[in-house]
Design a protein around this motif. Structure first.
Motif, PDB file in Angstrom:
ATOM      1  N   PRO A   1       7.698  10.500  -8.341  1.00  0.00           N
ATOM      2  CA  PRO A   1       8.644   9.513  -7.828  1.00  0.00           C
ATOM      3  C   PRO A   1       8.268   8.938  -6.468  1.00  0.00           C
ATOM      4  O   PRO A   1       9.004   8.099  -5.950  1.00  0.00           O
ATOM      5  N   SER A   2       7.131   9.323  -5.899  1.00  0.00           N
ATOM      6  CA  SER A   2       6.916   9.018  -4.488  1.00  0.00           C
ATOM      7  C   SER A   2       6.520   7.575  -4.209  1.00  0.00           C
ATOM      8  O   SER A   2       6.517   7.136  -3.063  1.00  0.00           O
ATOM      9  N   ALA A   3       6.203   6.812  -5.254  1.00  0.00           N
ATOM     10  CA  ALA A   3       5.894   5.400  -5.020  1.00  0.00           C
ATOM     11  C   ALA A   3       7.146   4.534  -5.013  1.00  0.00           C
ATOM     12  O   ALA A   3       7.050   3.301  -4.956  1.00  0.00           O
ATOM     13  N   GLY A   4       8.314   5.165  -5.051  1.00  0.00           N
ATOM     14  CA  GLY A   4       9.563   4.404  -5.165  1.00  0.00           C
ATOM     15  C   GLY A   4       9.729   3.334  -4.101  1.00  0.00           C
ATOM     16  O   GLY A   4       9.981   2.158  -4.419  1.00  0.00           O
ATOM     17  N   ILE A   5       9.572   3.706  -2.818  1.00  0.00           N
ATOM     18  CA  ILE A   5       9.808   2.693  -1.777  1.00  0.00           C
ATOM     19  C   ILE A   5       8.699   1.642  -1.771  1.00  0.00           C
ATOM     20  O   ILE A   5       8.922   0.494  -1.382  1.00  0.00           O
ATOM     21  N   THR A   6       7.513   2.019  -2.248  1.00  0.00           N
ATOM     22  CA  THR A   6       6.413   1.057  -2.328  1.00  0.00           C
ATOM     23  C   THR A   6       6.721   0.020  -3.405  1.00  0.00           C
ATOM     24  O   THR A   6       6.486  -1.183  -3.226  1.00  0.00           O
ATOM     25  N   MET A   7       7.253   0.483  -4.524  1.00  0.00           N
ATOM     26  CA  MET A   7       7.631  -0.441  -5.595  1.00  0.00           C
ATOM     27  C   MET A   7       8.789  -1.338  -5.156  1.00  0.00           C
ATOM     28  O   MET A   7       8.805  -2.535  -5.445  1.00  0.00           O
TER      29      MET A   7
ATOM     30  N   THR B   1       0.833  -1.198   0.000  1.00  0.00           N
ATOM     31  CA  THR B   1       0.000   0.000   0.000  1.00  0.00           C
ATOM     32  C   THR B   1       0.872   1.254   0.000  1.00  0.00           C
ATOM     33  O   THR B   1       1.734   1.412   0.865  1.00  0.00           O
ATOM     34  N   GLY B   2       0.634   2.129  -0.968  1.00  0.00           N
ATOM     35  CA  GLY B   2       1.337   3.398  -1.036  1.00  0.00           C
ATOM     36  C   GLY B   2       0.379   4.548  -0.784  1.00  0.00           C
ATOM     37  O   GLY B   2      -0.827   4.357  -0.636  1.00  0.00           O
ATOM     38  N   LEU B   3       0.951   5.748  -0.744  1.00  0.00           N
ATOM     39  CA  LEU B   3       0.150   6.950  -0.532  1.00  0.00           C
ATOM     40  C   LEU B   3       0.391   7.898  -1.695  1.00  0.00           C
ATOM     41  O   LEU B   3       1.540   8.180  -2.041  1.00  0.00           O
ATOM     42  N   ALA B   4      -0.692   8.383  -2.273  1.00  0.00           N
ATOM     43  CA  ALA B   4      -0.560   9.255  -3.441  1.00  0.00           C
ATOM     44  C   ALA B   4      -1.178  10.610  -3.160  1.00  0.00           C
ATOM     45  O   ALA B   4      -2.057  10.750  -2.308  1.00  0.00           O
TER      46      ALA B   4
ATOM     47  N   ALA C   1       1.373   1.506   5.331  1.00  0.00           N
ATOM     48  CA  ALA C   1       1.481   2.215   4.059  1.00  0.00           C
ATOM     49  C   ALA C   1       2.787   2.997   4.047  1.00  0.00           C
ATOM     50  O   ALA C   1       3.431   3.168   5.092  1.00  0.00           O
ATOM     51  N   MET C   2       3.192   3.482   2.881  1.00  0.00           N
ATOM     52  CA  MET C   2       4.503   4.146   2.800  1.00  0.00           C
ATOM     53  C   MET C   2       4.529   5.109   1.620  1.00  0.00           C
ATOM     54  O   MET C   2       3.750   4.995   0.680  1.00  0.00           O
ATOM     55  N   THR C   3       5.454   6.051   1.660  1.00  0.00           N
ATOM     56  CA  THR C   3       5.674   6.969   0.549  1.00  0.00           C
ATOM     57  C   THR C   3       7.081   7.520   0.646  1.00  0.00           C
ATOM     58  O   THR C   3       7.521   7.929   1.722  1.00  0.00           O
ATOM     59  N   GLY C   4       7.821   7.504  -0.472  1.00  0.00           N
ATOM     60  CA  GLY C   4       9.186   8.013  -0.481  1.00  0.00           C
ATOM     61  C   GLY C   4       9.879   7.690  -1.795  1.00  0.00           C
ATOM     62  O   GLY C   4       9.601   6.664  -2.423  1.00  0.00           O
TER      63      GLY C   4
HETATM   64 CA   LIG Z   1       3.843   5.821  -2.318  1.00  0.00          CA
END
Ligand SMILES: [Ca+2]
Ligand SMILES: [Ca+2]
Ligand SMILES: [Ca+2]
Ligand SMILES: [Ca+2]
Ligand SMILES: [Ca+2]
Ligand SMILES: [Ca+2]
Ligand SMILES: [Ca+2]
Ligand SMILES: [Ca+2]
Ligand SMILES: [Ca+2]
Ligand SMILES: [Ca+2]
Ligand SMILES: [Ca+2]
Ligand SMILES: [Ca+2]
Lengths: 198, 198, 198, 198, 198, 198
Positions: F94-100, F15-18, F118-121
């Motif tokens: 680029p913020s889904a980088g750590i999620t990917m 789960t990411g944060l957009a 969840a995460m974003t970075g």
């Molecule tokens: Ca994210």
């Protein structure tokens, strides 16, 4: 001024003459070899027509390898990269054709290019050199860069004759019709420093 | 004037007739072979339709190799490069089709093209030649370039008949319906100088 | 007039009906084979949808080779080139689907297409023929070109019924629902002149 | 009307529901196999998102072959072509995802799809079905086409509940959360007519 | 502030200086190796000219592997990925050339880059470093990031001399003409932590 | 509402944060494996920068396989597909980088991701996590989706400190500087249900 003629010992470096929106300029065509499978890479912020010139030069040399004293196995075993500094300046047009041809023949024969020489002219697959535009501006740029000899298409002779004699002092012109003339005039028989054995 | 008819001895060089925004013109179709794997490269600042003409000509010859006396192994062992000088001028349209066809047949048979000959016409995969536009302007350009014979589609005969006789003096016209007619008219039985053995 | 029906003996040439901004027209779908590795080349200044029709026709035939009596090894050993003259005219839309299908089946079976026949209809992967537009204009163009028989989708029957009888004189209509119907109607059992053995 | 439900016997043909600028519509997803090397071709005048749906469906099936009872060697030995008639209509969006998934599972298992069934829903790589828009318009189109059963995402249940009961007469709804539910509902255990052995 | 100099131990990370619409900035060039077949991947929201710089750096190193002490087999057995954070910012221009060159030589030799060092300059295939723009803004950014030493083209010396002395306190400048000078100044003889054996 | 946190057992789902034009949102990164040759496919209506994030994550993992406990043969024998639902929504940045990154490490190790996280970075090739924007909106979206723990870049700590305490109730924050921290926090040691053996 970023551009200046360099008396260099490196294979594949040839001085051309360009005509841009802000006047004439010299430019360098640079090419290098690396072990590979015959790929051609072209850089330098070039437009479609100038990239085509590089393709034409490369294919012409492949088709006429024997005439240039090149072992055609070399084309299969090396990649070629052609670059035209300076990357920030967009460049286009067919007039660097003979400069690219000379660069690639120097590269594959590892022979030195003649000193203080610049050139401009379009190439064809039938071996003819075609005239190009902007001759007056290009000649003034060549003088500023202390070029001594210039190779031009025979059909550009009239453009030189229209320039005041004082601007031409110290410059020798070679008018050519055939691409083989360019190579005879531009390449020496000396190998470059640290010549590679292909 | 950059364009002039050249009585050349090189395979693959054929004179075409073009119709541009500034009038008629002659142009050269040039093609060369180099050892390779059957790739086709097309240069000369060409639009999509003119590039398609080159593809059609190449594929037609591959499909009908026997008719043209070409050993089909040649298509696998050589790359072909088709170029249309002059790179600074954008070119498009289907009318160089028969010129490209003739260039490629000359290239693969290493036979000389007839002297002082020019041509214009669209090609098809069923072997028919189609009529093209700009005939009057093309004929005037051919005369200026000292062309003596011209190959046209039979359906362009009416366009010639509408031109004043005085403009046609010294020109011989060959009207064709089939692509095989073009090759019979345009190629001699003589090999070019330094013919390659494919 | 550039277009006219040709009673030809060549495999892969089929007459279609097109609807352009200037009215109806006939067009030819041409296809040829050359030794290769199964590549498909499409030319003729075609838009995306019309290129997709060629892909659909080719893939449908590959998937149903047995039904058409084609040895599927042929697809691996030959390249196919589909062309739609005339290159100067942009063309698009799905209505040449059945014409392309017929062209390719003729090509791979080397069977002659029925004389004086034209067709128009969209193809699908489930073997159905779909109706297309511009029927009235297409029919008038077919008559001008002396076409005698026309293949249409059953769902286009109502479009024909809305046309005045006098315009339909001398024309026979075949309404189809399935792509297999098209092939039965359009292909003869005769081999073309100089049929290739695939 | 070009669209109508067809009670067909062909593998890979599934009825979807689309929502266009002119209202709801049914559409067919068609897919076929031909001997090849695992290539996926997508046609039908599709936008980027709809092409992505086809890729997602194909990759999901490859990754979960065992669950679907597919021998994964099949993916290497066949090319797949997915087409969405009608070529003249541009189509886009993710809502055909479950229809494409069903089409491909039918294709690789050669099992018949249930009769009179339509569906709409987005797919994911984690096996979930996502809700889609335009439900009311899609349902009306399904009725016009005499569809009897419809598969929807559980999250679209509320959209159905907002539609007047009279419009829903004769329709059975299946609400799903997982892609595996779709396949259980949509595929029968019967092989199609002339089923291929992969 | 997202950017700050990091005293890192990782191969392939080098600090460059950028000039953007909002002033000077430091940037990192990062590169990594993975087992592969010699592919080069470039990311970081880069424009064409900046991507070309990466290609030029890579090809230059391949062509001069011996000079840099790199075993050329490494180029065939590894893929290289060059990235320039931060992805949300578009970047372009040739001035990261020497930074990319240094990154790749560090990567293939697994040698540590000197601490507190930044650089800016265009590269060529003949081994020369060319001057770049925005020097004043770049120097201010370097100071803010606590950089101690800066490598510049000899032709940028005049740009430094125009900056007030107080802004230059604590900074040491290295002016270079050749790409080999950059490598001598920037790379230490120490291997990075956890150096890979290529 | 289409988005909701799912406590799932599938590898590769994170789960990411957009942050979109209409506020914050959660999103899922999904990835799957299929037998293949190491190809990476990316779908989900993604812009260039977000596609680059997927490439960076993949290449970083390839280059540091050992650190993540992945057998590098796996990269050659499987294709990877990364998808970001929902296809109808364009996504970039680029913020889904750590999620990917987390998704791919979960995929190749077949380990479960921690619940309610969840995460974003942004990610880099030197292993650092970079801060991203829209933190406040992202946190509110996470709460609505009943997320319990959030991974952020250390440099985003100040953004959290500016948010009223009441909005943060029930949320635990993990601030990281290195990509290895993310993996330690996000991945459990449990294998997923039906874990594949790579
Ligand atoms: Ca994210
Ligand atoms: Ca300059
Ligand atoms: Ca030049
Ligand atoms: Ca001209
Ligand atoms: Ca012509
Ligand atoms: Ca016509
Ligand atoms: Ca048609
Ligand atoms: Ca419809
Ligand atoms: Ca649907
Ligand atoms: Ca920055
Ligand atoms: Ca820099
Ligand atoms: Ca959402």
């Amino acid at each position: 001024e970023r551009d200046k003629y360099e008396n260099n010992n490196v294979a594949g470096v040839v001085t051309g003459l360009a005509w841009t929106s802000v006047g004439g300029d010299i430019l360098f065509i640079e090419s290098i070899l690396s072990k590979g499978k015959g790929l051609l890479t072209i850089t330098g912020n070039l437009g479609t027509v100038m990239k085509e010139s590089a393709t034409i030069a490369m294919e012409y040399i492949k088709s006429n390898a024997e005439e240039f004293g090149i072992e055609s196995l070399a084309f299969e075993n090396y990649n070629v990269h052609i670059h035209v500094p300076e990357g920030a300046t967009p460049k286009d047009g067919p007039s660097a054709g003979i400069t690219m041809l000379t660069s690639l023949v120097s590269l594959f024969t590892q022979k030195r290019v003649k000193k203080s020489l610049a050139m401009t002219g379009e190439i064809t697959l039938r071996g003819k050199v075609l005239p190009v535009g902007g001759i007056k501006e290009k000649i003034l740029a060549a003088k500023r860069a202390r070029i001594k000899e210039i190779i031009l298409c025979e059909d550009n002779r009239r453009d030189i004759e229209e320039i005041k004699a004082e601007y031409l002092k110290g410059l020798t012109f070679h008018y050519v019709t055939d691409m083989s003339d360019v190579i005879k005039l531009a390449l020496t028989n000396q190998k470059v420093v640290n010549a590679k054995t292909l």
